[in-house]
Scaffold this motif. Structure first.
Motif, short mmCIF file in Angstrom:
data_model
loop_
_atom_site.label_atom_id
_atom_site.label_comp_id
_atom_site.label_asym_id
_atom_site.label_seq_id
_atom_site.Cartn_x
_atom_site.Cartn_y
_atom_site.Cartn_z
N TYR A 26 -18.43 6.30 -14.59
CA TYR A 26 -17.08 6.70 -14.20
C TYR A 26 -17.07 8.19 -13.83
O TYR A 26 -17.49 9.03 -14.62
CB TYR A 26 -16.07 6.41 -15.31
N HIS A 48 -9.43 1.48 -12.81
CA HIS A 48 -10.29 0.31 -12.63
C HIS A 48 -11.42 0.20 -13.65
O HIS A 48 -12.57 -0.02 -13.29
CB HIS A 48 -10.86 0.28 -11.20
N ARG A 50 -13.77 -1.54 -16.24
CA ARG A 50 -14.26 -2.90 -16.40
C ARG A 50 -13.84 -3.48 -17.75
O ARG A 50 -13.88 -2.81 -18.78
CB ARG A 50 -15.79 -2.92 -16.28
N GLU A 51 -13.46 -4.74 -17.73
CA GLU A 51 -12.96 -5.42 -18.93
C GLU A 51 -13.99 -5.44 -20.05
O GLU A 51 -13.65 -5.25 -21.22
CB GLU A 51 -12.52 -6.85 -18.58
N GLU A 52 -15.27 -5.65 -19.73
CA GLU A 52 -16.30 -5.68 -20.77
C GLU A 52 -16.44 -4.32 -21.46
O GLU A 52 -16.73 -4.25 -22.65
CB GLU A 52 -17.65 -6.18 -20.25
#
Length: 113
Positions: A26, A48, A50-52
């Motif tokens: 990031y 944005h 990431r979900e994980e």
């Protein structure tokens, strides 16, 4: 902890969060910090995410605070060079709140005084 050590812990928590996000690729994020007589609040906005990674952060940080270990572990914050650094951060944080919007994630970490 004395006031000088407290300031170092604040700086190391911010450094730990920054390194973690950079290690995960990031390059755009914002970290805000607020402090009063009752608590410290760290707010991290990441577009944005990431979900994980969100789930990983929750697992690593959202654990019982260990004030008895803070004196021992605060010097280790920011010193490790791996993607696992947030494991120690949970020792210092009382509460984690995750808020999703359409285009970003806001992580709020609260550390009570």
């Amino acid at each position: 902890m004395n006031p000088k050590q407290e300031r170092r812990v604040i700086a190391q928590i911010i450094e730990e969060l920054t390194l973690f996000l950079l290690f995960h690729g990031y390059t755009e994020f914002r970290i805000d910090f607020q402090s009063d007589e009752k608590q410290e609040i760290y707010v991290i906005d990441v577009p944005h995410m990431r979900e994980e990674l969100i789930k990983r952060i929750q697992t690593q940080i959202d654990q019982p605070r260990e004030e008895a270990f803070e004196q021992t572990y605060f010097e280790l914050l920011g010193e490790l060079d791996s993607k696992e650094d947030l494991d120690l951060l949970g020792i210092f944080i009382d509460e984690l709140v995750v808020k999703h919007t359409e285009d970003s994630v806001t992580l709020t970490l609260i550390r009570k005084k």
